[in-house]
Design an enzyme around this catalytic site. Structure first.
Site, PDB file in Angstrom:
ATOM      1  N   ASP A  21      26.255   0.205  68.153  1.00 44.00           N
ATOM      2  CA  ASP A  21      27.455  -0.573  67.836  1.00 44.00           C
ATOM      3  C   ASP A  21      27.722  -1.659  68.884  1.00 44.00           C
ATOM      4  O   ASP A  21      27.349  -1.513  70.045  1.00 44.00           O
ATOM      5  CB  ASP A  21      28.657   0.391  67.746  1.00 44.00           C
ATOM      6  N   GLY A  24      28.289  -7.506  67.093  1.00 45.40           N
ATOM      7  CA  GLY A  24      29.169  -8.625  66.758  1.00 45.40           C
ATOM      8  C   GLY A  24      29.961  -9.093  67.968  1.00 45.40           C
ATOM      9  O   GLY A  24      30.030 -10.297  68.274  1.00 45.40           O
ATOM     10  N   ARG A  34      27.745 -13.622  64.636  1.00 46.33           N
ATOM     11  CA  ARG A  34      27.487 -12.177  64.666  1.00 46.33           C
ATOM     12  C   ARG A  34      26.008 -11.841  64.433  1.00 46.33           C
ATOM     13  O   ARG A  34      25.466 -10.920  65.042  1.00 46.33           O
ATOM     14  CB  ARG A  34      28.352 -11.469  63.610  1.00 46.33           C
ATOM     15  N   GLU A  68      29.872   1.769  54.256  1.00 47.07           N
ATOM     16  CA  GLU A  68      31.074   0.931  54.446  1.00 47.07           C
ATOM     17  C   GLU A  68      30.701  -0.499  54.848  1.00 47.07           C
ATOM     18  O   GLU A  68      31.467  -1.436  54.618  1.00 47.07           O
ATOM     19  CB  GLU A  68      31.986   1.541  55.525  1.00 47.07           C
ATOM     20  N   ASN A  69      29.533  -0.661  55.457  1.00 52.42           N
ATOM     21  CA  ASN A  69      29.136  -1.992  55.933  1.00 52.42           C
ATOM     22  C   ASN A  69      28.898  -3.005  54.801  1.00 52.42           C
ATOM     23  O   ASN A  69      28.901  -4.211  55.037  1.00 52.42           O
ATOM     24  CB  ASN A  69      27.885  -1.911  56.829  1.00 52.42           C
ATOM     25  N   GLU A 208      26.003  17.155  71.887  1.00 57.60           N
ATOM     26  CA  GLU A 208      26.680  16.556  73.032  1.00 57.60           C
ATOM     27  C   GLU A 208      26.882  15.075  72.699  1.00 57.60           C
ATOM     28  O   GLU A 208      25.955  14.418  72.203  1.00 57.60           O
ATOM     29  CB  GLU A 208      25.833  16.691  74.299  1.00 57.60           C
TER      30      GLU A 208
HETATM   31  C1  IPE Z   1      28.999   2.163  62.483  1.00 55.87           C
HETATM   32  O1  IPE Z   1      29.464   0.999  63.079  1.00 55.87           O
HETATM   33  C2  IPE Z   1      27.854   1.846  61.585  1.00 55.87           C
HETATM   34  C3  IPE Z   1      26.641   1.404  62.241  1.00 55.87           C
HETATM   35  C4  IPE Z   1      26.422   1.317  63.530  1.00 55.87           C
HETATM   36  C5  IPE Z   1      25.568   1.044  61.363  1.00 55.87           C
HETATM   37  P1  IPE Z   1      30.704   0.203  62.489  1.00 55.87           P
HETATM   38  O2  IPE Z   1      30.942  -0.929  63.404  1.00 55.87           O
HETATM   39  O3  IPE Z   1      30.476  -0.116  61.074  1.00 55.87           O
HETATM   40  O4  IPE Z   1      31.855   1.288  62.589  1.00 55.87           O
HETATM   41  P2  IPE Z   1      33.430   1.110  62.688  1.00 55.87           P
HETATM   42  O5  IPE Z   1      33.840   0.251  61.532  1.00 55.87           O
HETATM   43  O6  IPE Z   1      33.741   0.461  63.990  1.00 55.87           O
HETATM   44  O7  IPE Z   1      33.975   2.494  62.621  1.00 55.87           O
HETATM   45  C1  IPE Z   2      26.691  -2.601  64.849  1.00 57.79           C
HETATM   46  O1  IPE Z   2      27.336  -3.688  65.430  1.00 57.79           O
HETATM   47  C2  IPE Z   2      25.700  -2.992  63.788  1.00 57.79           C
HETATM   48  C3  IPE Z   2      26.116  -2.684  62.404  1.00 57.79           C
HETATM   49  C4  IPE Z   2      27.200  -2.064  62.067  1.00 57.79           C
HETATM   50  C5  IPE Z   2      25.227  -3.111  61.369  1.00 57.79           C
HETATM   51  P1  IPE Z   2      28.629  -4.316  64.758  1.00 57.79           P
HETATM   52  O2  IPE Z   2      28.206  -5.361  63.797  1.00 57.79           O
HETATM   53  O3  IPE Z   2      29.494  -3.264  64.197  1.00 57.79           O
HETATM   54  O4  IPE Z   2      29.323  -5.003  66.007  1.00 57.79           O
HETATM   55  P2  IPE Z   2      30.854  -4.958  66.378  1.00 57.79           P
HETATM   56  O5  IPE Z   2      31.261  -3.515  66.417  1.00 57.79           O
HETATM   57  O6  IPE Z   2      31.589  -5.721  65.319  1.00 57.79           O
HETATM   58  O7  IPE Z   2      30.931  -5.607  67.715  1.00 57.79           O
HETATM   59 MG    MG Z   3      30.959  -2.098  64.950  1.00 54.86          MG
END
Ligand code: IPE
Ligand code: IPE
Ligand code: MG
Length: 249
Positions: A21, A24, A34, A68-69, A208
């Site tokens: 995570d 972005g 992003r 959800e993505n 863990e």
């Molecule tokens: C979780 O990250 C999903 C992946 C890393 C693929 P998200 O960025 O989507 O999760 P939330 O929305 O912060 O919970």
């Molecule tokens: C994780 O990074 C990758 C995916 C969820 C695909 P994010 O895209 O969620 O990055 P942030 O959390 O918005 O910084």
């Molecule tokens: Mg994220």
């Protein structure tokens, strides 16, 4: 001495799962879009995979795309799918060189055709490798996975194939995408968020958890080793008291 050298080679987790995570936010910090963060994140995938291979972690599960993505802006979703296709295609050779076997969990049927085809090809081409198994969680939802398992088990009960008392932990596990794969001993989440986000809810019951503020594109081999080092310095009690764990008699 490097962190890697300080690791107890007899206590390496068999299975490490990572919520990658922060792509972005990392990109935004650098003044980029992003998608630049996602593309840079691929290097961290290589780093973690290399680290896992070097210390002989048997399974490395990476949360790459949640159900959800799909609700993100179309441009980002399309970009992520393209990145997936090109990355998998580009990495097959290196996966084979490093004896890495590729696998995927999630509702793969709903991925775009190009992704499915590339994934299938890579899984087939790496199927005989004997090293670390890299599992990509794609279009993954743990709630969906558990619901599907419940449905299948309910059908077996209805048809008289099983009785109520046959519903054990093992039976449930065998109906999940991760059937046959040990539960992760260690789960890492980058970016400072302290939540599970619909990832491996059943399988993480006794894992863990390691949360680090580092954004995924900045996550390197040393960070992976650090997480294992911390894991090795925890006491996993599984409901017992400390004396029971340390009593070697
Ligand atoms: C979780 O990250 C999903 C992946 C890393 C693929 P998200 O960025 O989507 O999760 P939330 O929305 O912060 O919970
Ligand atoms: C994780 O990074 C990758 C995916 C969820 C695909 P994010 O895209 O969620 O990055 P942030 O959390 O918005 O910084
Ligand atoms: Mg994220």
């Amino acid at each position: 001495m490097s962190i890697k050298e300080q690791l107890d080679t007899n206590n390496i987790p068999e299975h490490v799962a990572i919520i990658m995570d922060g792509n972005g936010r990392w990109a935004k910090q650098q003044g980029h879009a992003r998608l630049f963060g996602h593309a840079t994140g691929v290097e961290s995938v290589r780093e973690s995979l290399k680290a896992a291979t070097e210390v002989k972690v048997k399974y490395l599960t990476l949360y790459a795309f949640s159900t959800e993505n799909w609700n993100r802006p179309k441009e980002e979703v399309d970009g992520l799918m393209d990145l997936l296709v090109t990355t998998i295609a580009n990495e097959i050779e290196s996966l084979n060189e490093n004896e890495v076997r590729l696998n995927a969990i999630g509702n793969l049927d709903e991925l775009p055709e190009k992704c499915r085809a590339e994934l299938k090809r890579a899984i087939e081409k790496t199927a005989n490798n004997k090293g670390t198994c890299l599992i990509l969680a794609l279009n993954y939802s743990s709630k969906h996975e558990i619901k599907s398992a419940i449905k299948k088990i309910a059908e077996s009960y209805k048809s008289g194939e099983i009785e109520l008392d046959d519903i054990s932990d093992d039976l449930v596990s065998s109906h999940l995408y991760t059937a046959g794969i040990p539960d992760p001993e260690l789960m890492i989440r980058t970016s400072g968020e302290v939540r599970i986000s619909n990832f491996l809810l059943w399988q993480l019951a006794y894992s863990e958890l390691h949360f680090t503020p580092i954004f995924w594109p900045d996550f390197k081999k040393e960070d992976f080793y650090k997480a294992i080092y911390e894991y090795q310095n925890r006491e996993r009690r599984f409901g017992l008291v400390s004396e029971q764990i340390n009593d070697t008699e």
